[in-house]
Write a protein that holds these residues in place. Sequence first.
Motif, PDB file in Angstrom:
ATOM      1  N   THR A  75       0.849  -1.468   0.173  1.00  0.00           N
ATOM      2  CA  THR A  75       0.447  -0.275   0.280  1.00  0.00           C
ATOM      3  C   THR A  75       1.261   1.409  -0.010  1.00  0.00           C
ATOM      4  O   THR A  75       1.559   1.776   0.916  1.00  0.00           O
ATOM      5  CB  THR A  75      -1.195   0.042   1.727  1.00  0.00           C
ATOM      6  N   LEU A  76       1.502   2.116  -1.507  1.00  0.00           N
ATOM      7  CA  LEU A  76       2.014   2.836  -1.254  1.00  0.00           C
ATOM      8  C   LEU A  76       1.545   4.568  -0.933  1.00  0.00           C
ATOM      9  O   LEU A  76       1.488   4.892  -0.015  1.00  0.00           O
ATOM     10  CB  LEU A  76       2.678   2.497  -2.512  1.00  0.00           C
ATOM     11  N   GLY A  77       0.201   4.733  -1.585  1.00  0.00           N
ATOM     12  CA  GLY A  77      -0.561   5.749  -1.158  1.00  0.00           C
ATOM     13  C   GLY A  77      -1.632   5.880   0.550  1.00  0.00           C
ATOM     14  O   GLY A  77      -1.069   5.002   1.244  1.00  0.00           O
ATOM     15  N   GLY A  78      -1.701   7.388   0.699  1.00  0.00           N
ATOM     16  CA  GLY A  78      -3.240   6.728   1.715  1.00  0.00           C
ATOM     17  C   GLY A  78      -3.951   5.925   1.886  1.00  0.00           C
ATOM     18  O   GLY A  78      -4.459   5.280   0.906  1.00  0.00           O
ATOM     19  N   ALA A  79      -4.884   5.963   2.536  1.00  0.00           N
ATOM     20  CA  ALA A  79      -6.269   5.521   3.380  1.00  0.00           C
ATOM     21  C   ALA A  79      -6.945   5.622   2.024  1.00  0.00           C
ATOM     22  O   ALA A  79      -7.457   7.149   1.720  1.00  0.00           O
ATOM     23  CB  ALA A  79      -6.573   5.564   4.425  1.00  0.00           C
ATOM     24  N   GLY A  80      -7.463   4.782   1.087  1.00  0.00           N
ATOM     25  CA  GLY A  80      -8.695   5.279   0.206  1.00  0.00           C
ATOM     26  C   GLY A  80      -7.424   4.529  -1.147  1.00  0.00           C
ATOM     27  O   GLY A  80      -8.509   5.064  -2.335  1.00  0.00           O
ATOM     28  N   THR A  81      -6.459   4.144  -1.216  1.00  0.00           N
ATOM     29  CA  THR A  81      -5.847   4.670  -2.518  1.00  0.00           C
ATOM     30  C   THR A  81      -5.590   2.616  -2.499  1.00  0.00           C
ATOM     31  O   THR A  81      -5.621   1.488  -1.542  1.00  0.00           O
ATOM     32  CB  THR A  81      -4.254   4.900  -2.383  1.00  0.00           C
ATOM     33  N   PRO A  82      -5.623   1.863  -3.370  1.00  0.00           N
ATOM     34  CA  PRO A  82      -5.372  -0.039  -3.969  1.00  0.00           C
ATOM     35  C   PRO A  82      -4.530   0.021  -3.549  1.00  0.00           C
ATOM     36  O   PRO A  82      -3.567   1.089  -3.760  1.00  0.00           O
ATOM     37  CB  PRO A  82      -5.916   0.320  -5.381  1.00  0.00           C
ATOM     38  N   ALA A  83      -3.845  -1.482  -2.801  1.00  0.00           N
ATOM     39  CA  ALA A  83      -2.714  -1.574  -3.326  1.00  0.00           C
ATOM     40  C   ALA A  83      -2.223  -2.014  -4.231  1.00  0.00           C
ATOM     41  O   ALA A  83      -3.290  -2.469  -4.604  1.00  0.00           O
ATOM     42  CB  ALA A  83      -2.918  -2.581  -1.796  1.00  0.00           C
ATOM     43  N   VAL A  84      -1.037  -2.095  -4.126  1.00  0.00           N
ATOM     44  CA  VAL A  84      -0.177  -2.652  -5.513  1.00  0.00           C
ATOM     45  C   VAL A  84       0.214  -3.923  -6.056  1.00  0.00           C
ATOM     46  O   VAL A  84       0.780  -4.417  -4.242  1.00  0.00           O
ATOM     47  CB  VAL A  84       0.529  -1.352  -6.200  1.00  0.00           C
ATOM     48  N   ALA A  85       0.327  -4.712  -6.417  1.00  0.00           N
ATOM     49  CA  ALA A  85       1.573  -5.861  -6.456  1.00  0.00           C
ATOM     50  C   ALA A  85       3.016  -4.985  -5.460  1.00  0.00           C
ATOM     51  O   ALA A  85       3.157  -4.529  -6.175  1.00  0.00           O
ATOM     52  CB  ALA A  85       1.689  -6.991  -7.548  1.00  0.00           C
ATOM     53  N   ALA A  86       3.010  -6.034  -5.257  1.00  0.00           N
ATOM     54  CA  ALA A  86       4.906  -6.137  -4.816  1.00  0.00           C
ATOM     55  C   ALA A  86       6.117  -5.852  -6.262  1.00  0.00           C
ATOM     56  O   ALA A  86       5.719  -6.270  -7.016  1.00  0.00           O
ATOM     57  CB  ALA A  86       5.530  -7.029  -4.291  1.00  0.00           C
ATOM     58  N   PHE A  87       6.966  -5.013  -5.755  1.00  0.00           N
ATOM     59  CA  PHE A  87       7.587  -4.395  -6.233  1.00  0.00           C
ATOM     60  C   PHE A  87       7.228  -3.854  -7.735  1.00  0.00           C
ATOM     61  O   PHE A  87       7.989  -4.180  -8.401  1.00  0.00           O
ATOM     62  CB  PHE A  87       8.690  -5.935  -7.371  1.00  0.00           C
ATOM     63  N   THR A  88       6.440  -3.585  -7.618  1.00  0.00           N
ATOM     64  CA  THR A  88       5.561  -2.577  -9.068  1.00  0.00           C
ATOM     65  C   THR A  88       6.405  -1.326  -9.401  1.00  0.00           C
ATOM     66  O   THR A  88       6.928  -1.068  -9.868  1.00  0.00           O
ATOM     67  CB  THR A  88       4.208  -1.351  -8.720  1.00  0.00           C
ATOM     68  N   ALA A  89       6.916  -0.894  -8.351  1.00  0.00           N
ATOM     69  CA  ALA A  89       8.293   0.593  -8.124  1.00  0.00           C
ATOM     70  C   ALA A  89       9.580   0.220  -9.044  1.00  0.00           C
ATOM     71  O   ALA A  89       9.784   1.357  -9.777  1.00  0.00           O
ATOM     72  CB  ALA A  89       7.918   1.502  -6.771  1.00  0.00           C
ATOM     73  N   GLU A  90      10.336  -0.907  -9.139  1.00  0.00           N
ATOM     74  CA  GLU A  90      11.011  -1.104  -9.311  1.00  0.00           C
ATOM     75  C   GLU A  90      11.340  -1.222 -11.243  1.00  0.00           C
ATOM     76  O   GLU A  90      11.788  -0.592 -12.068  1.00  0.00           O
ATOM     77  CB  GLU A  90      11.267  -2.751  -9.294  1.00  0.00           C
ATOM     78  N   PRO A  91      10.434  -1.322 -12.040  1.00  0.00           N
ATOM     79  CA  PRO A  91      10.301  -1.603 -13.059  1.00  0.00           C
ATOM     80  C   PRO A  91      10.358  -0.086 -14.332  1.00  0.00           C
ATOM     81  O   PRO A  91      11.089   0.548 -14.706  1.00  0.00           O
ATOM     82  CB  PRO A  91       8.956  -2.105 -14.105  1.00  0.00           C
ATOM     83  N   LEU A  92       9.374   0.777 -13.547  1.00  0.00           N
ATOM     84  CA  LEU A  92       9.281   2.382 -13.172  1.00  0.00           C
ATOM     85  C   LEU A  92      10.383   3.098 -12.811  1.00  0.00           C
ATOM     86  O   LEU A  92      10.610   3.930 -14.151  1.00  0.00           O
ATOM     87  CB  LEU A  92       8.095   2.770 -12.214  1.00  0.00           C
ATOM     88  N   ALA A  93      11.327   2.511 -11.854  1.00  0.00           N
ATOM     89  CA  ALA A  93      12.341   3.073 -11.836  1.00  0.00           C
ATOM     90  C   ALA A  93      13.230   2.931 -12.903  1.00  0.00           C
ATOM     91  O   ALA A  93      14.402   4.072 -13.182  1.00  0.00           O
ATOM     92  CB  ALA A  93      12.422   2.726 -10.209  1.00  0.00           C
TER      93      ALA A  93
END
Length: 460
Positions: A75-93
């Motif tokens: 869960t990257l954002g605050g309350a009310g935001t959808p969770a994402v799969a693990a390691f979603t940030a690495e390809p974008l980085a």
Amino acid sequence: MTSTQQDSDPEGVDLADASVRGLLEQAAECESVLREAAVHQLRVAYEWAISHPVLDAAETARGPVLPSVLEAPETLGGAGTPAVAAFTAEPLAVACGIAPTAATALLADALDLHHRLPVLWQQTQAELVAVWKARRVAFRTRDLSLDAALWVDRHTAGRVGSLSLGALDRLIAEAAARVDGEDLAEKEKRGRSEWDVKLKHRDPSQGGATSEIHAIGDTLDLTRFHDIVCAEAEALGSLGDGDTFEVRKAKALGVIADAQARLDLTSLLGADTSGDDRAAVRRRLIERRDAKVRLYLHASLADVAAGWSGGPGGVGTVEGLGPVTLDQIKEWAGRSRLSIQPVLHVASEDTWSVDRHDPPPRMAEQAVLRDPTCVFPWCSHPSRHADLDHIEPYEDPDEGGPPGQTNSAALAPLCRRHHRAKTAGGWSYQRTAPGTYLWTGPAGLTAIVTPTGTITLPSG
């Protein structure tokens, strides 16, 4: 390329001959392009986040298990935001050429703006609010409830662009008090859990002889300590110290530390404490005060010899600090006990190996000196606080694994997150030369990490 071509913008405007008005128009156009690009980047980040949803057990049962679902969702954002799969940030980085932590923040801000700050997001898309300011609001409201974040969004509508950062922060604090309804005593209790004293070393480009210390604690205690620091600084001035009051305050910390080291704190023990217990406490205090500060100094023999023989002082590098003059090192050594340990030469690696999973200390030190940070693209996590990963999966020799699998060339430091990403996040890498690693990730991403930096390679 001629100088005229070098000084021109992509549209062929000769900036060298532009008028003052023309230069300002070009600057305004650049700002507009940058704002549009920053907004587009947030849109891309949001689409990337929602295209990597958390898959439930039923979904994974209908098809092959993807590497990303082998770890807990995030869960990257605050309350009310959808969770994402693990390691979603690495390809974008890797695609953006930024640190994984920066990509994580980008995703979190994009999610918050869409789901928690919709009015601010609309104004940002219309370029009425700079992206950096909108992202600051997203970051500062992340710990608020969804209702409090929406309250901030409504009450700052049309004002974020004109509000100062201080005014924004005060408004966010008001939202927490008005909407979250948290009792002040509970806030104080939670604040106590954040008490800490942290030492921070500055940007290595600023040199390694100056660091920062940051303290969070009881308001009364810190106020009293600050008063003592100021009093010591005034005393230093009266004794002839010609530095400014601010510099003397920093020096006063050393004076206070030296004085504290000589105190007998066993006097604070209760009257019923036995003599043996007092002696044990005294021994522990002495051991703690005698604890050594370990600095890893890298310097050429020529610089060391020149500096110690009275020649011009050379420059060394201290791990985690950056460049420091050898004169500064000598000054530190004069104020503390110094032990010198031989440093391993990493230009040519030893060929010795061991038939066990964990490397011996000398081998581990060699790998750490060769790679000072995690070897994942753009990760800056110090290797001394990372795992030493077997680039090729380790196979137990008792179960048929080959001998000699553990050697410095077969090991690379990975922070815990990127160790997991390699194990379960769809990433793999291979060593192509000492300190150089070729990474392959999802969607055909490829990057090469070298001793001088990371390079994203074209996919295909």
